[in-house]
Enzyme design. Structure first.
Site, PDB file in Angstrom:
ATOM      1  N   GLU A 181       0.824  -1.213   0.000  1.00 34.56           N
ATOM      2  CA  GLU A 181       0.000   0.000   0.000  1.00 34.56           C
ATOM      3  C   GLU A 181       0.858   1.263   0.000  1.00 34.56           C
ATOM      4  O   GLU A 181       0.514   2.258  -0.656  1.00 34.56           O
ATOM      5  CB  GLU A 181      -0.950  -0.004   1.206  1.00 34.56           C
ATOM      6  CG  GLU A 181      -1.969  -1.116   1.212  1.00 34.56           C
ATOM      7  CD  GLU A 181      -3.082  -0.930   0.206  1.00 34.56           C
ATOM      8  OE1 GLU A 181      -3.089   0.108  -0.501  1.00 34.56           O
ATOM      9  OE2 GLU A 181      -3.948  -1.817   0.104  1.00 34.56           O
ATOM     10  N   ARG A 185       0.324   3.799  -3.200  1.00 33.13           N
ATOM     11  CA  ARG A 185      -0.356   5.052  -2.870  1.00 33.13           C
ATOM     12  C   ARG A 185       0.630   6.208  -2.706  1.00 33.13           C
ATOM     13  O   ARG A 185       0.432   7.289  -3.276  1.00 33.13           O
ATOM     14  CB  ARG A 185      -1.180   4.895  -1.589  1.00 33.13           C
ATOM     15  CG  ARG A 185      -2.262   3.840  -1.668  1.00 33.13           C
ATOM     16  CD  ARG A 185      -3.218   3.947  -0.496  1.00 33.13           C
ATOM     17  NE  ARG A 185      -4.031   2.745  -0.352  1.00 33.13           N
ATOM     18  CZ  ARG A 185      -5.249   2.714   0.168  1.00 33.13           C
ATOM     19  NH1 ARG A 185      -5.801   3.842   0.590  1.00 33.13           N
ATOM     20  NH2 ARG A 185      -5.917   1.590   0.283  1.00 33.13           N
ATOM     21  N   ASP A 314      -5.438  -9.782  -7.926  1.00 30.77           N
ATOM     22  CA  ASP A 314      -5.845  -8.921  -9.033  1.00 30.77           C
ATOM     23  C   ASP A 314      -4.707  -8.192  -9.738  1.00 30.77           C
ATOM     24  O   ASP A 314      -4.496  -8.330 -10.946  1.00 30.77           O
ATOM     25  CB  ASP A 314      -6.897  -7.921  -8.551  1.00 30.77           C
ATOM     26  CG  ASP A 314      -6.502  -7.190  -7.257  1.00 30.77           C
ATOM     27  OD1 ASP A 314      -5.435  -7.484  -6.701  1.00 30.77           O
ATOM     28  OD2 ASP A 314      -7.278  -6.314  -6.825  1.00 30.77           O
ATOM     29  N   GLU A 490     -13.233   0.209  -9.604  1.00 31.23           N
ATOM     30  CA  GLU A 490     -12.850  -0.722 -10.670  1.00 31.23           C
ATOM     31  C   GLU A 490     -13.773  -0.698 -11.885  1.00 31.23           C
ATOM     32  O   GLU A 490     -13.316  -0.812 -13.027  1.00 31.23           O
ATOM     33  CB  GLU A 490     -12.758  -2.146 -10.101  1.00 31.23           C
ATOM     34  CG  GLU A 490     -11.505  -2.407  -9.282  1.00 31.23           C
ATOM     35  CD  GLU A 490     -11.545  -1.764  -7.905  1.00 31.23           C
ATOM     36  OE1 GLU A 490     -10.476  -1.585  -7.279  1.00 31.23           O
ATOM     37  OE2 GLU A 490     -12.656  -1.441  -7.420  1.00 31.23           O
TER      38      GLU A 490
END
Length: 594
Positions: A181, A185, A314, A490
């Site tokens: 993360e 980010r 994913d 998404e």
């Protein structure tokens, strides 16, 4: 078109009987009157028809809506007609819709600035912020969102955010942060801001400092990074939930950021650290070509676990394609890995629902047989996270599946290889399915859906759904986790890509409906937007959480959907998994494995 929409019936007037004419003179008079009448009618109707045609050309969505209402025209077409549209070189902005998204963004950002500037997260109902750890924040919200401010041209807000980065942002935090993360980010946000600012050195300095603190996470026996990093101590750590393990998405979704930083700084250490990860993942390939969601950190091998395109899996598939694109299609190993994975996905995971044959991706769950043998159970479950995949497949079809570059917008079948055309059609259908999951009471999609299969035992229920349902949702009980909408991006991410690759107004119209649903059900009057706990309940109940990705991804993708195609063009940029645009470049480092 809704299944319950009543069909319109055409009204037929009885034919009028033309009286017989007694003699030739009368016949001539009637004929002459008919010519005069025809000429007058022509003069009357021609300008009206021309005006209608011009109006329809300028307002196609209205015409489509009219056809849908009156003659049953359905926007849920098959894949074929898209390829027959004219080539669209430049897609213009829809200014009113784009500006409405900017207004929504400002409604959120101004509330965050007022109540929680600098905090990692924002809680709009209680109007306060919070940090990820007790040691203090690392700019999750500000840095994750700063490139959205740049793209939207919000100069005053951007200047305040930049000042905070310059004067307040610190990574000297003695606590544990997610390696994954923090990379997507914060590191990704700093690098994107550096590029979009015209190379403001502030952002590159901050990015370099952060990356140096994170490099020790890669110091393992296999080279796979540890999932947690103490930024102050510069020490990688394992998680308490899954000791010895890390997810394939976490380790294989760091590459765009570290490679671009290496390109900017000339420091090969960043590049080699993340390239080593891909070398280990490639060497660990399972016989079927798919990736289990967990890897053993020290061994560098897959750990028997679920296979899916949703959580923990994913962005591994997403970054296979994007690593190939990032370096100007120069590293064939990533194309080969991507092609191999897409073949496996089509072989094992792509399925169709019972009712309307909706295309979706299933999961494979490992099970031990009676004699200890391993078997795999196919589960018709799809996370909202998977909805990135339709757009990703379409993008891949026009890049790895093209006979030559560039391809038309939309691509013609002869411009794609057989594999490319397969991926294009599957991508179209997956986007269509994800749009269908917004067919709820709120118009928003749930976190997880299940698709109908013959063995589910639901045919006996009078209200059994035709295609998909939210598991565990029942009247009178608290909604399950699956039923919530967390402001996720998404679906609109795929709509953005699909629109850029086809020019089809359908995708903008769907995006607009999603935006309107967010406005209606998630907006908090005092500022910000909130998660809702049940998409099938209207009015919706809100939860006191606004994820950073709502501003970084959801509203950014909606903005780009309605912006002109020369803003972040897909042949010049790759967007990381947090929607931070990074420029495509020609690498100076040769790929270290094949």
């Amino acid at each position: 078109m809704s299944e319950v929409r009543a069909r319109k019936k055409l009204r037929k007037d009885p034919p009028k009987k033309i009286p017989e004419v007694a003699n030739k003179r009368q016949k001539d008079q009637v004929a002459n009157a008919g010519v005069a009448s025809s000429f007058s009618s022509t003069l009357f109707w021609v300008p009206i028809v021309l005006a209608a045609l011009i109006y329809g050309y300028l307002n196609p969505a209205i015409i489509i809506g009219f056809l849908d209402e009156w003659i049953g025209f359905s926007e849920h077409y098959d894949a074929g007609p898209v390829a027959n549209q004219p080539n669209l070189a430049h897609l213009q902005a829809e200014i009113s819709r784009r500006d409405a998204v900017v207004t929504a963004f400002k409604h959120s950002w101004h509330a965050y600035e007022r109540d929680a500037m600098g905090d990692d997260e924002y809680h709009p109902l209680s109007q306060k912020g919070s940090n990820l750890t007790e040691a203090g924040g690392i700019g999750y919200m500000v840095v994750d969102v700063i490139d959205t401010l740049q793209l939207m041209g919000l100069q005053e807000e951007y200047s305040r955010a930049r000042n905070w980065v310059a004067n307040e942002l610190s990574f000297d935090r003695d606590d544990n942060f997610s390696t994954f993360e923090t990379t997507i980010r914060v590191l990704g946000g700093l690098l994107s801001a550096y590029h979009l600012s015209g190379e403001d050195s502030l952002y590159l300095e901050k990015a370099t400092g952060l990356a140096n603190r994170m490099l020790p996470a890669f110091d393992t026996l296999s080279g796979l990074p540890l999932p947690v990093i103490n930024l102050a101590e510069r020490k990688g750590l394992q998680t308490t939930d899954f000791p010895g393990l890390t997810s394939v998405a976490e380790v294989a979704t760091l590459q765009l950021e570290f490679r671009y930083l290496s390109h900017l700084t000339g420091n090969d250490e960043y590049w080699h650290a993340v390239e080593k990860v891909m070398q280990v993942v490639k060497a660990a390939r399972l016989p079927h070509g798919l990736a289990s969601v967990f890897l053993q950190i020290d061994e560098g091998q897959y750990y028997t676990s679920a296979i899916r395109l949703g959580s923990r899996g994913d962005s591994f598939y997403e970054y296979l394609l994007k690593q190939y694109l990032q370096t100007n299609s120069s590293e064939k190993v990533y194309r080969n890995m991507y092609d191999d994975a897409m073949e496996a996905v089509h072989t094992y995971l792509i399925q169709q629902s019972m009712g309307n044959k909706m295309t979706y991706t299933s999961e494979l769950i490992p099970e031990d047989g009676a004699n200890g043998e391993l078997s795999w159970r196919l589960t018709p479950k799809q996370d909202h996270l998977v909805c990135f995949f339709g757009g990703s497949l379409m993008l891949g079809a026009t890049r790895t599946g093209a006979v030559a570059q560039p391809v038309s917008v939309p691509p013609r079948q002869e411009e794609l290889t057989a594999t490319g055309w397969r991926d294009w059609k599957t991508g179209l259908e997956l986007v269509k399915t994800c749009m269908n999951t917004h067919d709820t009471a709120t118009g928003l999609a749930p976190e997880i859906v299940y698709f109908r299969v013959p063995s589910d035992g639901m045919d006996g229920y009078a209200m059994a759904p035709a295609d998909w349902y939210i598991k565990g949702a029942a009247p009178g009980v608290f909604p399950p986790y699956d039923a919530r909408y967390m402001l996720r991006p998404e679906t609109v991410e795929s709509l953005f890509i699909a629109y850029r690759l086809t020019g089809d107004q359908l995708y903008r119209d769907h995006g607009w409906r999603i935006f309107q649903a967010i406005e209606k059900h998630c907006r908090v009057e005092s500022g910000g937007y909130a998660t809702i706990i049940n998409v099938d309940e209207s009015p919706a109940r809100q939860e006191d959480k606004m994820e950073t990705f709502f501003l970084s991804e959801t509203l950014k993708y909606l903005f780009l959907l309605f912006e002109s195609s020369d803003v972040i063009p897909l042949d010049k940029y790759v967007l990381n998994t947090e929607a931070h645009p990074l420029p495509i470049f020609n690498p100076t480092i040769r790929t270290g494995f094949t």
